[in-house]
Structure formats: C-alpha cells, structure tokens
Write a protein that holds these residues in place. Structure first.
Motif: not given
Length: 143
Positions: A115-134
């Motif tokens: 449930g957390k967001i990565t905040n890159r040093v350049d200000g871009v926000q990223q999240i990660y999750f998996q599709d139905p195949n992993g």
C-alpha cells in the motif's frame, strides 16, 4: 586520412541505423486470456486494437506508437522477478490507486511495503503490483 574518412563514415552510418530503430511490440505469454484481458483493459486501462489471428489466443493493445500482445498457450510457470517488469505512465496516480483499491488489487512500493508509493529522487511516484500471471507491473506518474 583514408582510415579517418572510413571511421567517420562508419560512425555516421551506425548512428543513422540506430536512429531508425523503434519498439514495435512487447509480447506477454499468459495462462488465461480472459483474466488477462480483464486486467489489462479494466485495471491498466489499455485500448484494445484489432489483431490479425482471430483465433481466441491473442489480444493486442495500443501502447503509444507500439503495441502489447497477450498470447495464451500451454502454460509453464515462469520465474518472475520485480526487476523484470512492464511500466506504464499515467497522469493521475491518486485516481489510479483508488481504482486499484476498488478492484482489490494489492500494490506496493519498490522495497515491497504494501500500500505504499515509491517517491524517486526526481519526484516521480511509482507503485508495483502483479498481473493475473504473476508478472510485475510498475505504474508511475512520469506522464
């Protein structure tokens, strides 16, 4: 002098051939085409385009000037690592995350905190999750 001219010609030719390369498509092997279609259409929001095979084993999506091809076949469990991921950029991270929560799709930041967001040093926000195949998906707001 002759070797300099040949070298310069090689560099110019090499540079021009590099400039003419573009990404055509990415093919992703899937276990269940219907589940994957639902995910990439409804969760990611990709636009489906016509595919030539019409065999029920392919779905194609538009990705800017490229395409994503989903291909169903005899499934073998792949080895999946978060470093190997597809990345999509969106304009509205908050709205996208609200949709993930509504669809009960868990997401995390790069270190794996739920449930957390990565905040890159350049200000871009990223999240990660998996599709139905992993397969790992990154979504960021570098739109």
């Amino acid at each position: 002098m002759k070797s300099f001219i040949l070298g310069a010609f090689f560099l110019v030719t090499f540079h021009l051939s590099q400039a003419q390369v573009k990404l055509n498509h990415i093919a992703v092997y899937v276990e269940d085409l219907a589940d994957s279609k639902s995910f990439y259409s409804d969760i990611i929001g990709l636009e489906e385009i016509e595919e030539p095979f019409k065999d029920g084993l392919h779905i194609w999506y538009k990705l800017g000037s490229s395409q994503l091809h989903l291909i169903e076949g005899e499934w073998e469990e792949p080895t999946i690592n978060k470093n190997n991921h597809l990345c999509f950029s969106i304009e509205d991270m908050e709205g996208f995350i609200e949709n993930l929560k509504a669809e009960k799709v868990p997401f995390e930041n790069w270190p794996g905190e739920s449930g957390k967001i990565t905040n890159r040093v350049d200000g871009v926000q990223q999240i990660y999750f998996q599709d139905p195949n992993g397969y790992w998906i990154e979504v960021n707001n570098d739109f």
